[in-house]
Write a protein that holds these residues in place. Structure first.
Motif, PDB file in Angstrom:
ATOM      1  N   THR A 280      -1.761  -1.807   1.156  1.00  0.00           N
ATOM      2  CA  THR A 280      -1.143  -0.602   0.619  1.00  0.00           C
ATOM      3  C   THR A 280       0.321  -0.857   0.350  1.00  0.00           C
ATOM      4  O   THR A 280       0.975  -1.672   1.024  1.00  0.00           O
ATOM      5  N   ALA A 281       0.829  -0.171  -0.658  1.00  0.00           N
ATOM      6  CA  ALA A 281       2.256  -0.183  -0.984  1.00  0.00           C
ATOM      7  C   ALA A 281       2.548   1.087  -1.753  1.00  0.00           C
ATOM      8  O   ALA A 281       1.734   1.519  -2.584  1.00  0.00           O
ATOM      9  N   GLY A 282       3.667   1.722  -1.461  1.00  0.00           N
ATOM     10  CA  GLY A 282       4.027   2.932  -2.186  1.00  0.00           C
ATOM     11  C   GLY A 282       2.939   3.974  -2.143  1.00  0.00           C
ATOM     12  O   GLY A 282       2.497   4.397  -1.071  1.00  0.00           O
ATOM     13  N   ASP A 283       2.475   4.379  -3.328  1.00  0.00           N
ATOM     14  CA  ASP A 283       1.493   5.462  -3.438  1.00  0.00           C
ATOM     15  C   ASP A 283       0.068   4.972  -3.663  1.00  0.00           C
ATOM     16  O   ASP A 283      -0.804   5.780  -4.008  1.00  0.00           O
ATOM     17  N   TYR A 284      -0.199   3.674  -3.448  1.00  0.00           N
ATOM     18  CA  TYR A 284      -1.512   3.157  -3.825  1.00  0.00           C
ATOM     19  C   TYR A 284      -2.125   2.289  -2.732  1.00  0.00           C
ATOM     20  O   TYR A 284      -1.425   1.674  -1.916  1.00  0.00           O
ATOM     21  N   LEU A 285      -3.437   2.265  -2.763  1.00  0.00           N
ATOM     22  CA  LEU A 285      -4.244   1.371  -1.935  1.00  0.00           C
ATOM     23  C   LEU A 285      -4.910   0.351  -2.844  1.00  0.00           C
ATOM     24  O   LEU A 285      -5.345   0.682  -3.960  1.00  0.00           O
ATOM     25  N   PHE A 286      -5.035  -0.883  -2.330  1.00  0.00           N
ATOM     26  CA  PHE A 286      -5.651  -1.963  -3.094  1.00  0.00           C
ATOM     27  C   PHE A 286      -6.743  -2.587  -2.233  1.00  0.00           C
ATOM     28  O   PHE A 286      -6.487  -3.006  -1.096  1.00  0.00           O
TER      29      PHE A 286
END
Length: 728
Positions: A651-657
């Motif tokens: 995860t980073a900022g407003d997103y999940l990967f």
């Protein structure tokens, strides 16, 4: 030990059913990569290991290694380009080897053929329980084409049919790998370390002509590399010494005396007639010896910086700082070619594949760098340094990124963080394939960088610190193990149960007095996924016994983070999970992400390394009563071909990967709502493909100041890290 129960609000309970959304679309992401000179869009990659090399008069470099993930064990390079791969050295019982040589007609390379535990039968394979070690002979003009001979065996279904010479047939657990080869137009000389003999074959018929024993300086030492001199005599590495023999087997005088501490790894004859010896002891140099009436005498100027990559500032990468040479050779013009793998030639019975391949060409007497090829990353993830966002760490390397350059050209190999000589107890050197991988970089203790790394399947966590006195070297600082580690390392670990180690005296060695056993080892321990948050807190997502947190208690005088079992906090398994696959705690927002299995899609032991089919977000995780914000179904179809399963979470900022294991996709979700945003796949510049994400922490992400998201993904298949750049 405190225990916290997870209480779900009625609103959160309503979100246990996965959200329904439209099918996601492919995102407009740019694909780049780190750590390999080639991307594979051109069909090429630099192999991940070099165990030996041979140089032809025209500057063609032939390499060999027992294993390259995509089959380039034996390859050919010229003028900074890869020009050929031998093939038929990977899979179906075949493997590359530890020696290579050539003459005007043929390439001769060590390799082995097994039968995969008896699964392969017939004339192409040894009897069940045995392995063949020998030599593959290839046409010099097309090394993918075998050069068959009477008595040759193997590979009846491909182009190298009947071009393998059996030298030793040994029990399958025995390493009889050939460690030295040399050839002229009429004879092939084989250093058979299994019998400690030089065996001589006719270079054209491959019939055995003669053999002779080689005296070694110490009992148990084996013979290795061979250099064939212009007078027909042989210079041979024998243990830690160099010996000199005639081609007929008579021991000759004139052998060089190596300095104290020298460890010879390879040797070659220069066009001048001088003997060059690669020393992988503390000096990390290539030593030239001149012939005199009194024998071989050391010349005044070794090649390479004294102490190699560990010369101050330690770890810095630049031409001339050698890092465990595995092969050297000259072309007819006097240009020097050097292969390195960060480890040196592998030890007997070692499955190591080195720590990244570097192949360099240096011009004539000036020794200026002509070209370099790199294949630096294997079984390794990558992560950005939160305190230096243009810096990427892998387990053992540091890269700097220049965002103004085109994809594949953005990275520079800046530093190597392992000091094998100064810190021989570094767990990276003893556990697994000697690869320190799966990094998490955290800024702690006054914004100092700390490197936490996992073994591929999250059995142990390793802690490394940095200080100005040791440059870029990651100093072994601590270690967590959830159970006793079989295999003899650490030799003095507690005999049973969970333990941790801290380097109290600062020498980087795992001393008896530095271990702490968990006095409450029990059902909460074993096969956890281990995560380190931004504060240095260590989280154990146990499969079925909930989640444990071990906060940093303090930092000792050396800067080592201090942890305590007594201060551990335990959180119960949250509904709807029946088994946890991954945990990812974001300390800045007190948010926990968990993936795993549920009653709807129960755990299947064949999916032991997967992250699971379900993801949930919990807010107020440790500050109060945790609240489940949402739960979503992840891509999961084990009946499809290939299967669709998940293996990594970032995860980073407003997103999940979320990384899929077999299907080369990175699925992107809105971290605030769980809504799918789209997916990313490898672009044409990397051949539209990547390898399976083979490790449990094979993905990381960062949001740049300009709003762009950068996602780093393991790509073992071709010795690199994939890098996706995406702006929402």
């Amino acid at each position: 030990m405190k225990r916290f129960a997870l209480l779900m609000t009625s609103l959160a309970a309503l979100s246990l059913a996965p959200h329904a959304h439209a099918a996601p679309s492919q995102l407009a992401a740019t694909t780049s990569w780190i750590g390999n000179s080639f991307g594979f869009g051109d069909g090429k990659w630099m192999q991940q290991d070099i165990q030996a090399l041979d140089v032809a008069a025209d500057g063609t470099v032939y390499t060999n290694s027992p294993w390259d993930e995509s089959g380039a064990e034996i390859a050919a390079y010229r003028n900074g380009d890869r020009i050929a791969v031998a093939g038929a050295t990977h899979g179906w019982g075949a493997a590359g080897g530890d020696a290579v040589t050539s003459n005007g007609s043929y390439l001769y390379a060590a390799m082995s053929i097994g039968n995969q535990g008896g699964g392969l039968v017939g004339a192409d394979y040894p009897p069940n329980g045995y392995t063949w070690f020998g030599i593959t002979r290839r046409a010099i003009g097309n090394i993918a084409q075998g050069a068959p001979f009477a008595g040759g065996v193997g590979n009846s279904a491909n182009a190298s049919k009947n071009s393998f010479l059996i030298v030793d047939t040994v029990p399958a657990s025995t390493d009889a790998g050939i460690r030295g080869l040399a050839a002229n137009e009429s004879e092939l000389f084989v250093a058979d370390q299994y019998s400690n003999r030089i065996i001589v074959f006719d270079a054209n018929t491959m019939r055995r002509k003669r053999a002779f024993d080689v005296a070694t300086a110490a009992p148990g030492k084996r013979i290795g590399r061979i250099a064939l001199d212009a007078d027909g005599s042989l210079w041979i590495i024998a243990g830690a010494s160099i010996v000199h023999y005639s081609a007929a087997g008579a021991q000759l005088g004139g052998a060089p005396v190596l300095p104290n501490g020298a460890v010879p790894a390879d040797l070659t004859i220069a066009p001048s007639g001088d003997l060059y010896i690669a020393d992988i002891g503390p000096a990390q140099q290539i030593r030239p010896y001149k012939k005199t009436a009194a024998g071989m005498l050391l010349a005044a100027a070794p090649v390479g910086t004294l102490n190699g990559v560990n010369h101050a500032p330690a770890g810095k990468i630049e031409a001339g700082r050698l890092n465990f040479v595995t092969g050297i050779g000259f072309d007819a013009a006097g240009n020097l070619y050097v292969g390195q793998n960060g480890e040196g030639p592998r030890a007997l019975n070692s499955a190591s594949v080195g720590s990244g391949a570097v192949l360099q060409a240096f011009k004539g007497i000036s020794r200026s760098l002509l070209w370099e090829l790199d294949g630096l990353v294997f079984v390794d993830g990558a992560a950005f340094d939160p305190g230096a966002p243009n810096t990427v760490y892998t387990g053992s390397k540091i890269f700097t990124i220049d965002w103004t350059k085109p994809p594949g050209k953005q990275w520079t190999y800046a530093a190597y963080t392992v000091d094998r000589i100064g810190y021989p107890d570094d767990p990276e050197l003893h556990i697994g394939r000697d690869v320190r991988g799966e990094p998490m970089v955290r800024r702690l203790n006054g914004n100092r960088p700390y490197l936490y790394t996992l073994d591929p399947y999250s059995h142990e966590l390793y802690v490394h610190r940095f200080d100005t006195a040791h440059g870029s070297i990651a100093i072994p600082s601590g270690m967590f193990a959830e159970s006793f580690i079989a295999g003899g390392f650490p030799a003095n670990q507690p005999a049973w149960g969970e333990w941790m180690w801290r380097d109290i005296d600062g020498d980087g060695r795992l001393d008896d007095t530095e271990f702490t056993a968990n006095p409450a080892t029990g059902s909460a321990v074993g096969n956890s996924f281990i995560w380190v948050d931004a504060t240095g807190g260590v989280w154990f997502g146990t499969p079925t016994s909930g989640i444990r947190q071990m906060p940093v208690q303090s930092f000792d005088a050396l800067g080592n983070p201090v942890y305590s079992y007594a201060a551990a906090k335990t959180y119960a398994m949250p509904a709807p999970f029946t088994r946890i696959g991954r945990v990812l705690y974001v300390a800045e927002t007190d948010t926990m992400y968990i993936t795993g299995f549920t009653q709807a899609v129960p755990y299947d032991a064949t999916r032991w390394k997967e992250a699971g089919p379900y993801l949930a977000r919990y807010d107020n995780w440790s500050a109060g009563t945790p609240v489940m914000t949402y739960g979503i179904a992840l891509p999961w179809n084990t009946a499809s071909t290939p299967p669709v399963t998940t293996v990594g979470l970032a995860t980073a900022g407003d997103y999940l990967f979320v990384a899929e294991l077999y299907t080369q996709k990175i699925d992107v979700y809105d971290a605030r709502t769980g809504a799918p945003v789209g997916y990313m796949t490898p672009g044409a510049n990397v051949g539209g493909t990547s390898g399976h994400v083979d490790v449990e922490l094979g993905i990381s992400a960062m949001r740049r100041a300009n709003g762009e998201y950068v996602v780093l993904v393991e790509d073992d298949a071709r010795a690199k890290i994939l890098m996706y750049q995406w702006t929402p």
